[in-house]
Design a protein around this motif. Structure first.
Motif, short mmCIF file in Angstrom:
data_model
loop_
_atom_site.label_atom_id
_atom_site.label_comp_id
_atom_site.label_asym_id
_atom_site.label_seq_id
_atom_site.Cartn_x
_atom_site.Cartn_y
_atom_site.Cartn_z
N GLU A 17 0.82 -1.08 -0.06
CA GLU A 17 -0.16 0.04 0.06
C GLU A 17 0.89 1.08 0.02
O GLU A 17 1.82 1.06 0.68
CB GLU A 17 -0.85 -0.19 1.28
N HIS A 108 -2.58 -5.75 -3.83
CA HIS A 108 -3.00 -4.71 -2.83
C HIS A 108 -4.44 -4.05 -3.30
O HIS A 108 -5.66 -3.89 -2.85
CB HIS A 108 -2.26 -3.71 -2.00
N ASP A 142 -6.67 -6.13 -1.10
CA ASP A 142 -7.13 -5.63 0.22
C ASP A 142 -8.31 -5.10 0.06
O ASP A 142 -8.72 -4.29 -0.95
CB ASP A 142 -6.10 -4.65 0.66
N HIS A 144 -8.95 -2.21 1.10
CA HIS A 144 -8.60 -0.82 1.22
C HIS A 144 -8.11 -0.29 -0.32
O HIS A 144 -7.38 0.74 -0.62
CB HIS A 144 -7.63 -0.26 2.19
N HIS A 166 -7.43 -7.09 9.46
CA HIS A 166 -7.44 -7.99 8.36
C HIS A 166 -7.11 -9.15 8.99
O HIS A 166 -5.84 -9.55 9.17
CB HIS A 166 -6.45 -7.48 7.27
ZN ZN Z 1 -6.30 -2.83 4.30
#
Ligand code: ZN
Length: 506
Positions: A17, A108, A142, A144, A166
């Motif tokens: 990230e 991600h 992910d 996000h 998570h």
């Molecule tokens: Zn995350």
């Protein structure tokens, strides 16, 4: 009788990230320090998303063709060299692996490199050049993730984590692998829609456990899986520390050859998200206010949540904003404070425990957010910074803070580390014998995972408003590329409609 030939499934991962508001650029060393596996080393992996994928492939007697697995602690964008090396190596291994029957990618969704804000979309485009348009490709993400048009168009299916904190990397890997095999077997034909709303919030109310707003939207999403209406649903709480024009949160639905249903479910989730936007914003305090409130609470620990300096969100972890306030208010009760500062850690390692010396601490890696503190402190412990994660994405894997030390000023103990590391629970503190239960105040630099480490002992958790690249609210952030209107800068948007991305739009 001849056995049916087993399917050859390639498996690869570039997972990070990337913060575009601050933090330190990510180089290859960040991946080497965390996780960089090639070929057969990947086959030994039995945890995390790759472990989950491999387990299902083995169960179904598929042949796993391991490519490259590179994961690192969140940080700034990848340097051009690092990006070129990882992308180039994954693609070369993919070329060498052909022919294959399918591809699983553990990505991600909020990675960026110098030159591209959509590392995942860029990677998928390069992958398609090699595989052609027809190879089944399933990508895990992910929750996000920043979902882009390229990702929706180029992958057959995008499957995101269902939990925050998570806890479900492994089972998400399993979900992705099962879906890929069903696509190859011709059992399903995925149709995928993502509906986005411009809601950019920090993670404080983004948990999927309990009755918070995000948990409620996630339950609604999963009801469509349970009813059989969707093959997979995801709710995306977009990582708001990217600075890109098309950021948005919302819902993603994959149906079996039913575009209308995918679109309907995605829009329903996005509208629900929009309706809940005010509930996603946290109440924040200055460090002085939070400490005053904490002093009025009997016992401890009281958590001072300095979310703006979250290593797990790509910040450097080198802020001393809350530490400065604890010192200024002359707090005499035990406090624990983590600070990443490689120069200070190195200086500590030049002294013997028990010695006292003056030292500059903080804002050495990312000086945009504050001034260092000048302290006279006692060195009480040193370590090489090795620890082991007890959960989360890197469950069971080693973590590396680099040269680390404990400094003490009065009752305040500072854990000084060389490298930013992901905060799952309190492994970093524990590895140097620091115990939160004995403290009045603990500074934690993660907006969510303090619930994992401290929920059974904390008397209170107060969310701070301090300078840094991962703030609790995006209200005051000046984006360069993201255009208004967006929430929370704009509380309402007239004639508002979610933005739709559809896999069948070419
Ligand atoms: Zn995350």
């Amino acid at each position: 009788m001849a056995e049916a030939p087993s399917l050859r499934i390639a498996l690869g991962s570039i997972f990070i990230e990337c913060n575009q508001l601050g933090g330190v650029p990510t180089d290859l060393g960040c991946f080497e320090r965390c996780e960089l596996r090639r070929g057969d080393e990947i086959l030994k992996q039995d945890t995390g998303v790759v472990g989950g994928m491999s387990g299902v492939l083995r169960e179904r007697q598929s042949e796993i063709v391991p490519l490259l697995v590179a994961t690192a602690c969140p940080s700034g964008a990848l340097t051009a060299d690092c990006h070129a090396q990882l992308k180039g190596e994954l693609l070369q291994r993919l070329r060498d692996a052909l022919p294959i029957d399918g591809l699983l990618l553990a990505l991600h969704g909020a990675a960026a490199a110098n030159g591209t804000g959509d590392l995942e979309g860029d990677l998928l485009a390069a992958v398609r050049e090699i595989t052609g348009p027809d190879l089944p490709i399933v990508v895990t993400l992910d929750l996000h993730a920043h979902i882009t048009e390229a990702m929706v168009r180029l992958a057959d299916a995008l499957v995101a984590w269902e939990t925050y904190p998570h806890r479900d990397a492994f089972t998400t890997g399993e979900r992705g692998a099962r879906l890929l095999l069903d696509i190859i077997d011709g059992k399903v034909r995925p149709t995928m829609a993502m509906a986005k709303v411009p809601v950019l919030t920090g993670s404080v109310h983004g948990n999927t456990e309990g009755d918070g707003p995000f948990a409620e939207i996630m339950r609604q999403a999963k009801s469509h899986e349970h009813s059989g209406a969707a093959l997979s649903t995801s709710v995306l709480h977009v990582y708001p520390y990217l600075d890109l024009p098309d950021l948005g949160s919302g819902g993603l639905a994959i149906t079996n050859d039913d575009p209308a249903a995918a679109e309907r479910i995605a829009i329903e989730l996005a509208n629900h998200y929009w309706a809940k936007r005010f509930d996603m914003e946290p109440e924040v305090f200055t460090p002085a206010e939070a400490i005053k409130r904490g002093l009025a609470i009997e016992g401890g620990p009281v958590l001072l949540v300095e979310t703006a300096d979250c290593c797990g969100g790509g910040a450097a972890g080198d802020s001393v904003a809350t530490l400065r306030q604890l010192l200024e208010m002359d707090i005499r009760e035990p406090c624990l404070v983590p600070v990443v500062d490689p120069e200070a850690a190195q200086r500590c390692h030049e002294h013997a425990p028990g010695s006292t010396f003056s030292i500059s601490l903080g804002h050495a890696l990312d000086p945009r957010w504050g001034e260092p503190l000048q302290l006279t402190a006692e060195l009480t412990a040193i370590s090489n910074g090795a620890f082991r994660y007890t959960g989360g994405f890197w469950n069971g894997q080693p973590g590396d803070m680099g040269a680390s030390a404990v400094l003490k000023v009065g009752a305040i103990q500072m854990l000084v580390m060389s490298n930013p590391t992901y905060d799952w629970a309190d492994e970093q503190f524990q590895s140097l014998g620091l115990h939160a239960k004995d403290a009045k105040f603990v500074v934690v630099k993660n907006p969510m995972n303090f619930r994992v480490g401290y929920q059974h002992i904390a008397k209170a958790a107060l969310i701070l408003d301090t300078p840094g690249p991962t703030p609790a609210t995006l209200r005051g952030v000046r984006y360069q590329n993201l255009q208004r209107p967006y929430f929370p800068a704009d509380e309402d948007i007239p004639e508002f409609k979610p933005v739709l991305l559809r896999s069948w739009d070419v």
